[in-house]
Scaffold this active site. Structure first.
Site, short mmCIF file in Angstrom:
data_model
loop_
_atom_site.label_atom_id
_atom_site.label_comp_id
_atom_site.label_asym_id
_atom_site.label_seq_id
_atom_site.Cartn_x
_atom_site.Cartn_y
_atom_site.Cartn_z
N LEU A 183 0.84 -1.20 0.00
CA LEU A 183 0.00 0.00 0.00
C LEU A 183 0.88 1.25 0.00
CD1 LEU A 183 -2.93 1.22 0.50
CD2 LEU A 183 -2.44 1.00 2.95
N ASP B 157 -7.23 -3.99 9.26
CA ASP B 157 -7.84 -4.31 10.57
C ASP B 157 -7.38 -5.69 11.03
OD1 ASP B 157 -9.20 -1.93 10.75
OD2 ASP B 157 -11.14 -2.74 10.09
N ARG C 147 -3.60 -5.67 11.87
CA ARG C 147 -3.24 -5.03 13.14
C ARG C 147 -3.37 -5.99 14.32
NH1 ARG C 147 -5.93 0.68 11.02
NH2 ARG C 147 -4.09 1.21 9.77
N GLU D 143 1.85 -0.99 9.76
CA GLU D 143 0.41 -1.30 9.73
C GLU D 143 -0.39 -0.25 10.52
OE1 GLU D 143 -0.82 -5.33 9.61
OE2 GLU D 143 1.13 -6.02 8.91
N GLY D 144 0.09 0.98 10.45
CA GLY D 144 -0.56 2.11 11.12
C GLY D 144 0.19 2.47 12.38
#
Ligand code: COS
Length: 389
Positions: free
Chosen positions: A129, A244, A247, A371-372
């Site tokens: 991404l 989601d 994570r 991943e954030g």
């Protein structure tokens, strides 16, 4: 000391945890330092993990996976990461970013062609991404996919691709309609042996050094129509919902790293003497251990709770975004807190490569970023709670 289990584990869960623990301690632990130092991808042990069913735990047996649930996945991942976070990163991306995306959004033909070999552990999957100029603000990617008859021509540069240097297949996100911003993003299944796919520069990293990370470059890569994942414009939602799941994996990884660092610290505090007593008898050390243990057990509850929320989603369709972000936020910050304290408790030897403690410390940092970031998790949690954007 084990805490009373708030999540009583079924026999099946206990079995997968034990199998992962045995494999991790017997086969990964002895090689982890060497692979970390050399920065070499541990292909042999990853292949063995594939044979054991660890690379597609939640994928139904009909598609070559182990056919187990999300709790089984996090229990196994936690054990692998307790031995080595690099193996855990490869396992996590393969399971929750690659397999889960295909499982939820792939057609039957795509599952047969792209999911089966990866779930069986015969091929490696990745997810892409991020770009050099688009990280947290994922909707601003510059990679383009232009429709050309019954295929798409993809051009662009992606960065920080876990397993990028070795992956056989990659779920890649590119703009098909830039004017629509995030609603113009589309997902594609990329075969890395096709012309126009180029593996770019490797990322030299602080931690998880045995997991290979690189840029990938697309120069007129031709993706046939049947390699589009979902509909045109669905890509951003696919990316977010897959994250989601991802994570929860990173939260389990954080838990495993923190446990390893805590157990090493506990053993050291019982043995090491200073000023005529075991260092664990100093309140300064005992209080640190108490905080480490408490945060680890709180993380465990959040991680297992998120796994159960994802399991419920399989039948209710109710999003588990909040549970996943809370688990990742708290567990990753716990991993950093615990590994930082672990180095301090060990003193000089904690800073030395003779022990794995410094590796735990280096490996923990990425869990607050990929991943954030922790900031993104706080943003997601706040938006979920407020219902405002
Ligand atoms: N599941 C499904 N859909 C989701 C979703 C999720 N978890 N999160 C957001 N969406 C949907 C929204 O419902 C919205 O849909 P509509 O277009 O119908 O309104 C759309 O996606 C856009 O959501 P939002 O407006 O919240 O997007 P933002 O641009 O504000 O960005 C954040 C949201 C910041 C949360 C997102 O960009 C993000 O998670 N960034 C971090 C990326 C990341 O983790 N990168 C690491 C890559 S892996 S190393």
């Amino acid at each position: 000391m084990a805490v009373k289990d708030l999540f009583p584990l079924s026999e099946e869960h206990q079995m997968i945890r034990q199998a992962a623990r045995d494999f991790a301690q017997n086969e990964i632990n002895p090689i982890a330092a060497e692979y970390d130092e050399a920065g070499i991808f541990p292909m042999k042990t990853i292949k063995k993990m594939g044979e054991m069913g660890f690379m597609g735990i939640e994928v139904p047996e009909a598609y070559g996976g182990a056919g187990m649930d999300t709790l089984a996945y996090v229990l196994a991942l936690e054990e692998i990461c307790k031995a080595d976070a690099s193996h855990g990163t490869i396992m996590s991306v393969n399971n929750s970013l690659y397999c889960s995306g295909l499982l939820n959004f792939g057609s039957e033909t795509q599952k047969e062609r792209f999911l089966r070999p990866v779930a069986e552990g015969k091929a490696i999957g990745a997810y892409s991404l991020t770009e050099p100029m688009s990280g947290s603000d994922a909707g601003t990617m510059r990679s383009r996919a232009v429709r050309n008859g019954d295929s798409y021509l993809i051009n662009g540069r992606k960065s920080w691709v876990t397993s990028g240097p070795v992956a056989n297949f990659i779920v890649v996100f590119a703009m098909t309609q830039p004017e629509k911003k995030h609603r113009g993003v589309t997902a594609f299944l990329i075969e890395t042996d096709k012309p126009g796919f180029i593996r770019g520069k490797m990322e030299p990293k602080l931690g998880i050094r045995a997991s290979a990370t690189s840029e990938i470059v697309f120069e007129d890569y031709c993706a046939p129509m049947d390699c589009r994942l979902g509909e045109e414009g669905d890509g951003f939602k696919i990316a977010m919902s897959v994250l989601d799941a991802g994570r929860i994996g990173i939260a389990a990884q954080s838990l495993g790293i923190a446990e390893a660092a805590y157990e090493a610290s506990l053993a050291y505090a019982r043995e090491r003497e200073a000023f005529g007593q075991k260092i664990g008898q100093f309140q300064g050390i005992g209080f640190q251990l108490a905080d480490m243990k408490t945060r680890i057990e709180a993380s465990r509850l959040l991680v297992y709770n998120a796994a159960l929320a994802k399991e419920r989603w399989k039948t209710t369709g109710e999003r588990f975004t909040l549970e996943a972000s809370m688990a990742k936020l708290f567990a990753s910050e716990t991993a950093m807190f615990v590994t930082h304290a672990a180095v301090q408790i060990h003193g000089g030897i904690g800073y030395s490569k003779e022990l794995p403690v410094e590796r735990y410390f280096r490996d923990a940092k990425i869990t607050e970023i990929y991943e954030g970031t922790s900031e993104i998790q706080r943003l997601v949690i706040a938006r979920q709670e407020l219902g405002l954007r």
